[in-house]
Design a protein around this motif. Structure first.
Motif, mmCIF file in Angstrom:
data_model
loop_
_atom_site.group_PDB
_atom_site.id
_atom_site.type_symbol
_atom_site.label_atom_id
_atom_site.label_comp_id
_atom_site.label_asym_id
_atom_site.label_seq_id
_atom_site.Cartn_x
_atom_site.Cartn_y
_atom_site.Cartn_z
ATOM 1 N N ILE A 93 44.213 40.746 32.382
ATOM 2 C CA ILE A 93 43.682 42.070 32.047
ATOM 3 C C ILE A 93 43.344 42.849 33.315
ATOM 4 O O ILE A 93 43.572 44.045 33.395
ATOM 5 N N LYS A 94 42.855 42.150 34.344
ATOM 6 C CA LYS A 94 42.573 42.837 35.607
ATOM 7 C C LYS A 94 43.859 43.394 36.207
ATOM 8 O O LYS A 94 43.879 44.527 36.697
ATOM 9 N N ALA A 95 44.939 42.624 36.139
ATOM 10 C CA ALA A 95 46.224 43.103 36.665
ATOM 11 C C ALA A 95 46.698 44.325 35.887
ATOM 12 O O ALA A 95 47.214 45.286 36.479
ATOM 13 N N ARG A 96 46.519 44.335 34.557
ATOM 14 C CA ARG A 96 46.894 45.497 33.747
ATOM 15 C C ARG A 96 46.057 46.710 34.114
ATOM 16 O O ARG A 96 46.572 47.830 34.204
ATOM 17 N N ILE A 97 44.763 46.510 34.318
ATOM 18 C CA ILE A 97 43.889 47.620 34.688
ATOM 19 C C ILE A 97 44.284 48.175 36.051
ATOM 20 O O ILE A 97 44.391 49.392 36.230
ATOM 21 N N LEU A 98 44.509 47.303 37.015
ATOM 22 C CA LEU A 98 44.884 47.761 38.355
ATOM 23 C C LEU A 98 46.212 48.506 38.339
ATOM 24 O O LEU A 98 46.383 49.501 39.047
ATOM 25 N N SER A 99 47.137 48.058 37.507
ATOM 26 C CA SER A 99 48.421 48.747 37.385
ATOM 27 C C SER A 99 48.220 50.147 36.811
ATOM 28 O O SER A 99 48.824 51.120 37.298
ATOM 29 N N ALA A 100 47.369 50.270 35.804
ATOM 30 C CA ALA A 100 47.087 51.580 35.216
ATOM 31 C C ALA A 100 46.374 52.491 36.211
ATOM 32 O O ALA A 100 46.623 53.697 36.255
ATOM 33 N N ILE A 101 45.494 51.912 37.015
ATOM 34 C CA ILE A 101 44.793 52.684 38.047
ATOM 35 C C ILE A 101 45.800 53.233 39.058
ATOM 36 O O ILE A 101 45.745 54.407 39.426
ATOM 37 N N GLU A 102 46.717 52.384 39.495
ATOM 38 C CA GLU A 102 47.718 52.818 40.473
ATOM 39 C C GLU A 102 48.615 53.918 39.909
ATOM 40 O O GLU A 102 49.081 54.776 40.654
ATOM 41 N N ALA A 103 48.829 53.910 38.602
ATOM 42 C CA ALA A 103 49.709 54.896 37.973
ATOM 43 C C ALA A 103 48.997 56.212 37.650
ATOM 44 O O ALA A 103 49.660 57.190 37.310
ATOM 45 N N ASP A 104 47.687 56.234 37.757
ATOM 46 C CA ASP A 104 46.921 57.424 37.387
ATOM 47 C C ASP A 104 46.478 58.161 38.646
ATOM 48 O O ASP A 104 45.599 57.691 39.370
#
Length: 75
Positions: free
Chosen positions: A12-23
Motif C-alpha cells: 500500500i505504501k508503494a501504491r501511495i508513493l506512486s500516486a504521489i509521484e503522479a500528482d
C-alpha cells in the motif's frame, strides 16, 4: 484475510508513493511514524504527511478524501 501485515503495508505504501509521484499538486511526502524511523513492527501503520503546492492546497483539501479513496475504504 491478510496474514503478512508488513508485506501488505509495503504494497500500500508503494501504491501511495506512486500516486504521489503522479500528482503534480503533491511536492513531497514525509513518513513520520515508526516505519519512517526504522522501528516499525508487524502492527505498525503508515503515518504519512503530504506536502502540497501552495496554489493547489485549497482544491486538494476539498477533495483529499476522494484522492485517498483510491487506496481503499477510509472507514
Amino acid at each position: 484475510m491478510v496474514r503478512n501485515y508488513e508485506q501488505a503495508r509495503s504494497r500500500i505504501k508503494a501504491r501511495i508513493l506512486s500516486a504521489i509521484e503522479a500528482d503534480p499538486r503533491i511536492v513531497g511526502c514525509l513518513d513520520f511514524g515508526s516505519t519512517g524511523h526504522g522501528k516499525g513492527d508487524r502492527w505498525s501503520d503508515l503515518d504519512l504527511a503530504l506536502i502540497v503546492q501552495d496554489e493547489a492546497l485549497t482544491s486538494f483539501e476539498a477533495e483529499w478524501q476522494g484522492w485517498a479513496a483510491q487506496f481503499g475504504d477510509m472507514q
